[in-house]
Design a protein around this motif. Structure first.
Motif, PDB file in Angstrom:
ATOM      1  N   GLU A  64     -11.768   6.458  -7.973  1.00 28.90           N
ATOM      2  CA  GLU A  64     -12.655   7.607  -8.155  1.00 28.90           C
ATOM      3  C   GLU A  64     -13.028   7.819  -9.625  1.00 28.90           C
ATOM      4  N   ILE A  89       4.706   7.791  -7.713  1.00 27.40           N
ATOM      5  CA  ILE A  89       3.539   8.098  -6.886  1.00 27.40           C
ATOM      6  C   ILE A  89       3.349   6.957  -5.894  1.00 27.40           C
ATOM      7  N   GLU A  90       2.837   7.291  -4.734  1.00 28.03           N
ATOM      8  CA  GLU A  90       2.547   6.261  -3.744  1.00 28.03           C
ATOM      9  C   GLU A  90       1.365   5.428  -4.235  1.00 28.03           C
ATOM     10  N   TRP A 136       6.082   3.007  -3.492  1.00 33.41           N
ATOM     11  CA  TRP A 136       6.074   3.958  -4.601  1.00 33.41           C
ATOM     12  C   TRP A 136       6.169   3.194  -5.908  1.00 33.41           C
ATOM     13  N   LYS A 174       0.816  -1.221   0.000  1.00 37.14           N
ATOM     14  CA  LYS A 174       0.000   0.000   0.000  1.00 37.14           C
ATOM     15  C   LYS A 174       0.852   1.275   0.000  1.00 37.14           C
ATOM     16  N   ASP A 175       1.932   1.275   0.764  1.00 37.19           N
ATOM     17  CA  ASP A 175       2.762   2.477   0.889  1.00 37.19           C
ATOM     18  C   ASP A 175       3.944   2.493  -0.073  1.00 37.19           C
ATOM     19  N   GLY A 222      -1.011   3.724  -2.815  1.00 35.58           N
ATOM     20  CA  GLY A 222      -2.313   3.977  -2.200  1.00 35.58           C
ATOM     21  C   GLY A 222      -3.010   5.192  -2.795  1.00 35.58           C
ATOM     22  N   GLU A 223      -2.244   6.239  -3.070  1.00 36.96           N
ATOM     23  CA  GLU A 223      -2.809   7.450  -3.675  1.00 36.96           C
ATOM     24  C   GLU A 223      -3.272   7.170  -5.106  1.00 36.96           C
ATOM     25  N   LEU A 224      -2.466   6.434  -5.856  1.00 34.43           N
ATOM     26  CA  LEU A 224      -2.837   6.069  -7.223  1.00 34.43           C
ATOM     27  C   LEU A 224      -4.094   5.211  -7.227  1.00 34.43           C
ATOM     28  N   ARG A 225      -4.168   4.281  -6.302  1.00 34.26           N
ATOM     29  CA  ARG A 225      -5.328   3.386  -6.225  1.00 34.26           C
ATOM     30  C   ARG A 225      -6.610   4.173  -5.935  1.00 34.26           C
ATOM     31  N   ARG A 226      -6.536   5.144  -5.033  1.00 29.56           N
ATOM     32  CA  ARG A 226      -7.709   5.983  -4.727  1.00 29.56           C
ATOM     33  C   ARG A 226      -8.156   6.771  -5.955  1.00 29.56           C
ATOM     34  N   SER A 227      -7.204   7.369  -6.648  1.00 30.48           N
ATOM     35  CA  SER A 227      -7.531   8.159  -7.832  1.00 30.48           C
ATOM     36  C   SER A 227      -8.143   7.280  -8.924  1.00 30.48           C
TER      37      SER A 227
END
Length: 97
Positions: free
Chosen positions: A77, A66-67, A10, A7-8, A69-74
């Motif tokens: 969405e 990019i991290e 990069w 998850k964390d 977790g951030e990519l997965r959220r984007s």
């Protein structure tokens, strides 16, 4: 979740129009009707695969980290899947965020 990526961790993606109206370079597989963001475990792999990805003429592209977790959220969405690719463009894993 991913079998290859924590998850964390990069990862590397291609960004369209960096520094302007930037967005992740998405791809569409017409045969399987899947929209996805290609991601890579290594920067070199992303650079190698860049020429194999469909791109919009006249746009600039840059490989960025990019991290995950951030990519997965984007991706979630925007209703994109995530495909982990190698430098040759082969799919290593498909991730439904």
């Amino acid at each position: 979740m991913s079998k290859l990526i924590g998850k964390d961790q990069w990862v590397w993606v291609v960004v369209q129009d960096p520094g302007g109206d930037e967005q992740f370079l998405g791809q569409y597989d017409q045969e399987k009707d899947e929209s996805f963001i290609p991601l890579f475990l290594e920067k070199d792999e992303a650079q190698q695969a860049l020429d194999r990805l469909q791109r919009k003429e006249g746009s600039e592209y840059e490989v960025q980290a990019i991290e995950f977790g951030e990519l997965r959220r984007s991706a979630a969405e925007n209703r994109f899947m995530l495909f982990v690719l190698d430098g040759a463009g082969a799919i290593l894993e498909k991730i439904r965020p």
